[in-house]
Design an enzyme around this catalytic site. Structure first.
Site, PDB file in Angstrom:
ATOM      1  N   ASP A 370       0.773  -1.239   0.000  1.00 16.45           N
ATOM      2  CA  ASP A 370       0.000   0.000   0.000  1.00 16.45           C
ATOM      3  C   ASP A 370       0.807   1.294   0.000  1.00 16.45           C
ATOM      4  O   ASP A 370       0.315   2.310  -0.475  1.00 16.45           O
ATOM      5  CB  ASP A 370      -0.986  -0.020   1.173  1.00 16.45           C
ATOM      6  CG  ASP A 370      -2.084  -1.042   0.949  1.00 16.45           C
ATOM      7  OD1 ASP A 370      -2.782  -0.930  -0.072  1.00 16.45           O
ATOM      8  OD2 ASP A 370      -2.246  -1.955   1.768  1.00 16.45           O
ATOM      9  N   TYR A 458      -9.741  -0.713   3.775  1.00 14.71           N
ATOM     10  CA  TYR A 458      -9.083  -0.832   5.077  1.00 14.71           C
ATOM     11  C   TYR A 458      -8.619   0.504   5.632  1.00 14.71           C
ATOM     12  O   TYR A 458      -8.246   1.386   4.879  1.00 14.71           O
ATOM     13  CB  TYR A 458      -7.851  -1.735   4.979  1.00 14.71           C
ATOM     14  CG  TYR A 458      -8.061  -3.052   5.685  1.00 14.71           C
ATOM     15  CD1 TYR A 458      -8.037  -3.111   7.063  1.00 14.71           C
ATOM     16  CD2 TYR A 458      -8.299  -4.221   4.986  1.00 14.71           C
ATOM     17  CE1 TYR A 458      -8.240  -4.298   7.722  1.00 14.71           C
ATOM     18  CE2 TYR A 458      -8.509  -5.423   5.636  1.00 14.71           C
ATOM     19  CZ  TYR A 458      -8.475  -5.456   7.004  1.00 14.71           C
ATOM     20  OH  TYR A 458      -8.685  -6.628   7.651  1.00 14.71           O
TER      21      TYR A 458
HETATM   22 CU   LIG Z   1      -7.424  -7.874   7.827  1.00 11.61          CU
END
Ligand SMILES: [Cu+2]
Ligand SMILES: *[C@@H]1O[C@H](CO)[C@@H](O)[C@H](O)[C@H]1NC(C)=O
Ligand SMILES: *[C@@H]1O[C@H](CO)[C@@H](O)[C@H](O)[C@H]1NC(C)=O
Length: 726
Positions: A370, A458
C-alpha cells in the site's frame, strides 16, 4: 436538562502534573515551583462553551483547528527537513512544465529531497538552511523519471532508474480516471446487467495487479473489481464476484474483461451500512460523557510548524505522501547531564504487504503493497476531531502535489495529543511488615502523533507514542472493512467438508478471505551518535553440571552482528533474544554501552513460499528484524518503484549484500505482522485490532529517568461538576 453537550463534563486534567514533568526535565532547580491552580468550575468558560475548540483564540499552538484555517501560501521553511512549501512546489512545477513543454506528463511524487545527514546534524537553529531541493518522480511518454530540482537555481539533475523494474505509485488522478474505463464497453455493461445490477449502480475500484510474469510487464495495469452500490454505503459487501476488468493505466484502454462466477448472487444490502444516519435501531451511548481536557492548553509546543517539544522529548514531525508520517531527529533530554541526546535520526512506515490467501482468478493477485503502490500518506484523509483524536488534540496539515505538480492542502492529516488513560508510570507500596508504610505511585502520560490511512476498504491507524521514560511505542491499528468474496452459500451446512472456502462465511453469500497485514518500519537509530552496533542478546539454557542443586538456568550471551546477514532475525519463542542497538563508543558510568532495544510484538510471519512472486516483492516480510548499513537511497523496503516490481530492489536484496554493520551508521527495520482469519464480528465493519513494537532504552540512562516525576495532588486538578438540571 439544558445543553446536553456540557452536562457531566468529566475532566481529567493533568497539565499541572505535566508542567511539573517539564520542569523536572528542563529546569531541574525549579523543582519546587508550584504549578498554577487551575480553575474549572461549572461556570467556567471551559465547561459552558458548547464548542470549546472553535471558541478559542486563533493561535497555532493552542488552537487545534488553526491548521484547518491556516493560509499555507505564505509558509516558509525553517528547518532543513521541513517539507516543501506551496511556494517552493509552485517553483518546481514551473521547472517541470518547462522541462516537458508539450509532452504530457504526470507527477507521481514531489517532495523535499532531504539534505545529507551530516548537513542536517550540523545545522543549528539560526543557521542558513542548506540549499532546498525537490525530488520529483514523474512519468512521460511511457517512462518513469526521478530528478532533483534545486529550488533556488532551477537546476535539474536526473537520476538513472533504468535498472529498476516497476512503476511509481499510482496518482489519485490515475485512479479517478480509470474507474470509468469499464463503462466504455458494452460487453461490460451486459455482464453487469446479466448479474442483475444496473450499470448506473455499479462502482469499479482499481486494485493493483502485482507482478506474476509477462502479463504484468511492459505496461502499467490495474485490475478493477466492481460492486453494487445500491442500498448501502458499504458497497464492499456487495461484490459482483468474478468480474475483473484489466485496464492500461496510461492509455485507459480496457485490456481484458474476465467474467466468471455467473452463478454467484450479489449479497444483499440489508445490515451492511455502518453510517449513523443509516441506523434504524437505537444507538448506545454511555450516559456519562468522558473526555480528556486540558484547559490551560497542551504541554507540548510545535515550533516553526514541525518541531515538537514535549516533556523530555523533541522531534521533527511531517507528513509524507508515501510514508504517511515521518519522525526525524528524535532526541531525549537527559536530566543527569542536562543534555539532549540523539535516539533516532528518522523513522517511518516504509512499506505494507497485504496478501490474500485465495488462488482463484479474481483473487490470486491481491497482494497489496500500500505505500509503494498507492501512497500511504496520499490515501490518508482529514482526521475527525473528538472521535479520531481526543478533544485535546491539535492537528497538522500536509501539502501534497497533484498529478500536474500543483500543490494542495490535505488538512488535519496528523494529530498530536497527550494521552493520559489512567495508567501507572511506576509505583511501589511497602507493607507495614518492615515497620514503615510507603506508598508511591506516578501517573503515566505520553504524547501521541497519529495519522490514519484509508486504503480503499481498510483503515490503518499509525501512532508514534513518546513516553517520558524514554520509550517510543509504535502502534498500528487495523479497522475498516474486510474485503469480501461473493459466494452462493448462505449457511455452512451447504459446504461439504472437502471444499476450500479460503475464508469464513461472514454472512449470507459473503466470505471473508484469509489474509495477512504487514507494516515494515524504517528506524534509523542513532544512539548518541551515528556509529552504532546491533547486538543479539541471546538467552540460552545453561546446565550447572552438578555444581548446584539447580539443574539449569538461563544465560545471556551477547553477539555483536558483524554483517547484514547476521542481523536477519526470525523470531522464535524457544530461542529468544533481546535485540539491542548500542553505541559501543559510549558507556554508562558503570561501563555498559548505551543503547535502545526493539521489543517485538505483532509477530505474524509470512507462510508464503519465498519464491512466490508476491513474497519476493515483499521480501521484507522474510524476517521480523533486519539491520542494514545506512544508505540514503535504501529507504523503501519493497523497492523504490513497487508497482508491478519484480522484487529485485528490496530490503532482502540489500541485506544479502552482507555489508559490515559493526560500529557504523546502521538502520534497523522492523516488520509488524498480523494474520487475519476473518470472523463474523468483522462484518460489516471491523472493530480495531492493534499491535505495536517498542523502542526502549537499555542502559541508555544512568537510572530510572522518571523517578523525579511528581505525583498528582488532588487540589491541583480542577474539578468539573455536571451542570445542574434545569
Ligand atoms: Cu485484515
Ligand atoms: C454503460 O452503462 C453506463 C451507466 O448506465 C453508461 O453511462 C454507459 O454509456 C454504458 N456504456 C455503453 C458502452 O453503453
Ligand atoms: C546504496 O544503495 C543503492 C541502491 O540500493 C546501491 O545501488 C548502492 O550500491 C548502495 N551503496 C552502498 C555503498 O552500498
Amino acid at each position: 436538562m439544558e445543553g446536553k453537550s456540557f452536562v457531566g463534563c468529566l475532566f481529567f486534567i493533568f497539565s499541572a502534573v505535566l508542567l511539573l514533568i517539564f520542569t523536572v526535565y528542563h529546569v531541574p532547580n525549579e523543582l519546587s515551583r508550584k504549578p498554577e491552580l487551575l480553575e474549572c468550575t461549572t461556570n467556567s468558560p471551559w465547561c459552558i462553551s458548547k464548542n470549546r475548540i472553535l471558541g478559542k483564540k486563533p493561535n497555532f499552538i493552542h488552537d487545534p483547528t488553526t491548521a484547518l484555517r491556516h493560509d499555507h501560501t505564505t509558509d516558509v521553511p525553517h528547518h532543513p527537513l521541513d517539507p516543501l512549501t506551496i511556494k517552493e512546489m509552485n517553483n518546481v512545477q514551473k521547472v517541470i512544465k518547462s522541462l516537458y513543454k508539450d509532452t504530457v506528463y504526470s507527477v507521481h511524487s514531489l517532495v523535499l529531497e532531504e539534505p545529507d545527514k551530516e548537513v542536517v546534524l550540523k545545522w543549528k537553529k539560526g543557521d542558513d538552511l542548506p540549499p532546498r531541493k525537490a525530488s520529483v518522480t514523474a512519468r512521460a511518454s511511457g517512462k518513469s523519471y526521478i530528478f532533483t530540482v534545486d529550488i533556488e537555481t532551477g537546476e535539474v539533475v536526473q537520476q538513472d532508474t533504468s535498472h529498476i523494474s516497476g512503476y511509481p505509485y499510482v496518482t489519485l488522478e490515475d485512479m479517478q480516471t480509470v474507474i470509468w474505463a469499464p463503462f466504455s464497453r458494452s460487453d461490460f455493461n451486459r455482464s453487469i446487467i446479466a448479474r442483475g445490477v444496473d450499470p448506473k449502480n455499479a462502482a469499479c475500484l482499481p486494485f493493483s495487479s502485482g507482478w506474476f510474469g509477462e502479463a504484468e510487464e511492459g505496461r502499467r495495469i490495474v485490475k478493477l473489481e466492481c460492486f453494487n452500490t445500491e442500498g448501502t454505503a458499504n458497497f464492499y459487501m456487495r461484490p459482483i464476484e468474478g468480474i475483473i476488468v484489466i485496464v492500461d493505466l496510461d492509455t485507459n484502454e480496457v485490456i481484458e474483461i474476465v467474467d466468471k462466477g455467473k452463478h454467484i448472487p450479489i449479497p444483499k444490502a440489508a445490515g451492511t451500512d455502518y453510517r449513523l444516519s443509516a441506523e434504524n435501531s437505537p444507538v448506545f451511548k454511555l450516559p456519562n460523557p468522558i473526555s480528556m481536557e486540558q484547559p490551560n492548553g497542551p504541554n507540548f509546543v510545535i515550533e516553526d510548524r514541525h518541531l515538537v517539544k514535549w516533556a523530555n522529548w523533541e522531534f521533527h514531525l511531517k507528513a509524507d505522501p508515501r510514508a504517511g508520517v515521518i519522525i526525524s531527529r528524535a532526541r531525549v533530554h537527559d536530566s543527569e547531564t542536562g543534555k539532549m541526546r540523539n535516539v533516532m535520526y528518522k523513522g517511518f512506515s516504509s512499506e505494507l504487504f497485504v496478501p490474500y490467501m485465495d488462488p482463484e482468478e479474481a483473487w490470486y493477485f491481491k497482494s497489496y503493497m500500500d505505500a509503494g503502490e498507492y501512497g500511504f500518506g496520499l490515501q490518508s484523509l482529514a482526521l475527525e476531531p473528538l472521535n479520531d483524536c481526543p478533544r485535546n488534540a491539535q492537528y497538522m496539515d500536509a501539502i501534497f502535489s497533484a498529478a500536474d505538480g500543483t500543490p494542495y492542502v490535505r488538512s488535519n492529516m496528523i494529530c498530536l495529543f497527550e494521552r493520559y488513560s489512567g495508567d501507572v508510570a511506576w509505583r511501589h507500596t511497602e507493607s507495614p511488615i518492615v515497620g514503615k508504610e510507603i506508598r508511591e505511585a506516578r501517573p503515566k502520560v505520553s504524547l501521541v502523533a497519529r495519522m490514519v490511512a484509508s486504503l480503499a476498504n481498510y483503515d490503518y491507524v499509525i501512532d508514534w507514542e513518546f513516553h517520558a521514560d524514554g520509550l517510543i511505542h509504535v502502534k498500528v491499528s487495523l479497522t475498516g472493512i474486510v474485503i469480501v468474496k461473493g459466494t452462493s452459500y448462505v449457511n455452512m451446512n451447504q459446504v461439504n467438508g472437502e471444499e476450500e472456502l479460503y475464508g469464513t462465511l461472514l454472512s449470507e453469500n459473503i466470505i471473508g478471505v484469509v489474509h495477512d497485514h504487514y507494516v515494515n518500519f524504517y528506524l534509523d537509530m542513532d544512539i548518541d551518535g551515528i556509529d552504532n552496533s546491533f547486538v543479539n542478546v541471546h538467552l540460552q539454557r545453561e546446565y550447572t553440571n552438578g555444581k548446584s542443586p539447580r539443574k539449569s538456568y538461563m544465560k545471556v550471551n551477547k553477539e555483536v552482528a558483524k554483517t547484514e546477514k547476521e542481523a536477519q532475525i526470525k523470531l522464535s519463542l524457544y530461542n529468544p533474544s533481546e535485540f539491542h542497538v548500542v553505541n559501543p563508543n559510549k558507556k554508562t558510568k558503570v561501563g555498559n554501552p548505551v543503547g535502545y532495544k526493539v521489543v517485538p510484538a505483532g509477530t505474524a510471519a509470512s507462510l508464503l513460499d519465498p519464491e512466490d512472486p508476491p513474497q519476493k516483492r515483499s521480501a521484507f516480510t522474510n524476517n521480523q528484524i533486519w539491520v542494514t548499513q545506512y544508505n540514503k537511497s535504501e529507504q523503501w523496503s519493497g523497492g523504490l518503484f513497487a508497482y508491478q516490481s519484480h522484487g529485485e530492489d528490496t530490503l532482502q536484496v540489500w541485506s544479502d549484500r552482507d555489508r559490515p554493520i559493526e560500529n557504523r551508521d546502521i538502520v534497523l527495520w522492523y516488520t509488524l505482522g498480523f494474520h487475519h482469519v476473518p470472523c463474523q464480528e468483522d462484518f460489516p465493519m471491523m472493530p480495531v485490532v492493534s499491535s505495536g513494537f517498542d523502542l526502549k532504552p537499555v542502559n541508555f540512562f544512568e537510572r530510572n529517568p522518571v523517578l523525579r516525576v511528581a505525583p498528582y495532588v488532588e487540589k491541583e486538578l480542577p474539578v468539573c461538576k455536571a451542570a445542574a438540571s434545569a
